[in-house]
Write an enzyme that holds these catalytic residues in place. Structure first.
Site, PDB file in Angstrom:
ATOM      1  N   GLU A  29       0.827  -1.219   0.000  1.00  0.00           N
ATOM      2  CA  GLU A  29       0.000   0.000   0.000  1.00  0.00           C
ATOM      3  C   GLU A  29       0.855   1.260   0.000  1.00  0.00           C
ATOM      4  O   GLU A  29       2.061   1.221   0.275  1.00  0.00           O
ATOM      5  CB  GLU A  29      -0.954   0.012   1.195  1.00  0.00           C
ATOM      6  CG  GLU A  29      -0.247   0.064   2.541  1.00  0.00           C
ATOM      7  CD  GLU A  29      -1.095   0.703   3.641  1.00  0.00           C
ATOM      8  OE1 GLU A  29      -1.535   1.853   3.446  1.00  0.00           O
ATOM      9  OE2 GLU A  29      -1.270   0.063   4.689  1.00  0.00           O
ATOM     10  N   LYS A  89      -5.516  10.894   0.844  1.00  0.00           N
ATOM     11  CA  LYS A  89      -5.624   9.532   1.388  1.00  0.00           C
ATOM     12  C   LYS A  89      -6.926   8.963   0.830  1.00  0.00           C
ATOM     13  O   LYS A  89      -8.009   9.446   1.150  1.00  0.00           O
ATOM     14  CB  LYS A  89      -5.647   9.588   2.919  1.00  0.00           C
ATOM     15  CG  LYS A  89      -5.866   8.243   3.602  1.00  0.00           C
ATOM     16  CD  LYS A  89      -5.856   8.404   5.121  1.00  0.00           C
ATOM     17  CE  LYS A  89      -6.439   7.186   5.824  1.00  0.00           C
ATOM     18  NZ  LYS A  89      -6.569   7.382   7.288  1.00  0.00           N
ATOM     19  N   VAL A 109      -5.508   0.290   3.267  1.00  0.00           N
ATOM     20  CA  VAL A 109      -5.719  -1.161   3.193  1.00  0.00           C
ATOM     21  C   VAL A 109      -6.990  -1.453   2.403  1.00  0.00           C
ATOM     22  O   VAL A 109      -7.017  -2.354   1.555  1.00  0.00           O
ATOM     23  CB  VAL A 109      -5.788  -1.787   4.603  1.00  0.00           C
ATOM     24  CG1 VAL A 109      -6.244  -3.244   4.532  1.00  0.00           C
ATOM     25  CG2 VAL A 109      -4.429  -1.682   5.295  1.00  0.00           C
ATOM     26  N   ASP A 141     -16.969   5.500  14.115  1.00  0.00           N
ATOM     27  CA  ASP A 141     -15.728   5.465  13.344  1.00  0.00           C
ATOM     28  C   ASP A 141     -15.174   4.043  13.288  1.00  0.00           C
ATOM     29  O   ASP A 141     -14.493   3.570  14.195  1.00  0.00           O
ATOM     30  CB  ASP A 141     -14.692   6.425  13.954  1.00  0.00           C
ATOM     31  CG  ASP A 141     -13.470   6.578  13.062  1.00  0.00           C
ATOM     32  OD1 ASP A 141     -13.346   5.822  12.069  1.00  0.00           O
ATOM     33  OD2 ASP A 141     -12.634   7.449  13.353  1.00  0.00           O
ATOM     34  N   LYS A 162      -3.427  -1.188  15.890  1.00  0.00           N
ATOM     35  CA  LYS A 162      -2.817  -0.391  16.947  1.00  0.00           C
ATOM     36  C   LYS A 162      -3.749  -0.259  18.135  1.00  0.00           C
ATOM     37  O   LYS A 162      -4.957  -0.252  18.005  1.00  0.00           O
ATOM     38  CB  LYS A 162      -2.458   0.993  16.418  1.00  0.00           C
ATOM     39  CG  LYS A 162      -1.069   0.997  15.788  1.00  0.00           C
ATOM     40  CD  LYS A 162      -0.539   2.379  15.590  1.00  0.00           C
ATOM     41  CE  LYS A 162      -1.399   3.137  14.645  1.00  0.00           C
ATOM     42  NZ  LYS A 162      -1.597   2.477  13.365  1.00  0.00           N
TER      43      LYS A 162
END
Ligand code: PSU
Ligand code: MN
Length: 300
Positions: A29, A89, A109, A141, A162
């Site tokens: 990516e 992005k 991703v 989210d 994460k």
């Protein structure tokens, strides 16, 4: 355009040849390069990842959108652009708009997985998957990464998610969406900078051959969760401090949506004096290496 429309893709010749010959290809990516790592380190990492894939006997296909067109495999100058230009992005939903409006952007991703599949690539190596954010029951989210992996038969090799995310909720969503989650030589789901979270992985494999066999039998998207190498695991205290500070920074800056991950990564990088940067690089290299090994097994 839809990502199924392969005429709207630019596939590098080397990648096209490898796919036609059923030789192993690994998708990479670009968001990690343009929004996840600072320049000029991002370029060195981008080059290194491609080298690692080649050394393992596969062909790298770094994916990005340039002037509207999704590129599967970048030339040297195109990789330069990704690492130096101020790119958008782009998640999967943004690909059509970028195409129609001739914009350039880095792929997450979600969008990398969709484009890899459209090109016929089965394996993708990256750093961390997006997931369910803390407080998602209020904010909704939840990264599109989860939905796309759920409906796209591509193997994503990553170091879990994460701890800025709600790891338990992320695993619940992957269960609901029927995404196989497989630990690589671990029984706990990895937490990016840390080798283990408190959560078990439903399945474990111990070599690339087993991983390839599980993916081939699953006939769906799959997550292969590969922990950060021991030597680069971040100390728990440093990690916890940066996380608390980073979450506070998001609150104070009223940071939302697609800016959340880049702002937090940047905080970790500056606040750790480079420790998180070295960790991030080490885990991506390690994941891409494993992705290439699995891709080689799949083409046997
Ligand atoms: N996690 C990281 N580094 C990253 C990302 C995630 O440790 O660079 C990027 C990936 O491209 C991932 C995206 O797909 O962030 C998820 O963003 P969002 O949460 O806005 O969907
Ligand atoms: Mn989000």
């Amino acid at each position: 355009m839809t990502t199924q429309n392969s005429t709207a893709l630019h596939i590098a010749e080397e990648v096209r040849d490898a796919l036609a010959g059923n030789r192993p290809v690994v998708a990479l990516e670009s968001t990690i390069l343009s929004h996840g790592l600072p320049a000029p380190r991002n370029h060195a990492v981008g080059v290194r990842l491609e080298e690692v894939v080649r050394a393992a006997g596969a062909v790298p296909a770094t994916i990005a959108v340039l002037d509207g067109v999704p590129h599967i495999g970048l030339s040297e100058s195109q990789l330069d652009r990704v690492c130096t230009e101020d790119l958008l992005k782009l998640s999967k939903r943004d690909l059509g708009a970028a195409y129609a409006l001739h914009r350039s952007g880095a792929t997450t991703v979600a969008s990398t997985t969709a484009l890899a599949h459209a090109a016929g690539i089965r394996v993708f190596g990256t750093g961390g998957l997006g997931g369910v954010h803390r407080g998602a029951s209020e904010t909704w989210d939840v990264s599109a990464d989860l939905d796309v992996v759920a409906v796209t038969p591509v193997l994503v090799v990553c170091s879990g998610v994460k701890s800025i995310l709600d790891i338990g909720a992320t695993l619940e969503v992957m269960e609901t969406r029927s995404v196989p989650v497989v630990g690589y030589q671990v029984d706990k789901f990895p937490a990016f900078y840390r080798r283990e979270s408190e959560f078990d992985v439903p399945w474990r494999v111990d070599d690339a051959k087993q991983a390839a066999a599980v993916f081939a039998a699953s006939n769906s998207g799959m997550l292969l969760a590969n922990p950060i190498p021991h030597a680069f695991e971040m100390a728990q205290e440093l990690h916890d401090r940066l996380l608390a500070e980073g979450l506070e920074k998001l609150r104070q800056g009223n940071v939302h949506g697609k800016d959340v991950t880049p702002v937090l990564l940047e905080h970790f990088h500056t606040g750790s004096g480079g420790v998180s940067l070295a960790a991030n690089e080490a885990l991506v290299v390690n994941n891409v290496q494993l992705a290439a090994e699995v891709a080689v097994e799949l083409s046997r």
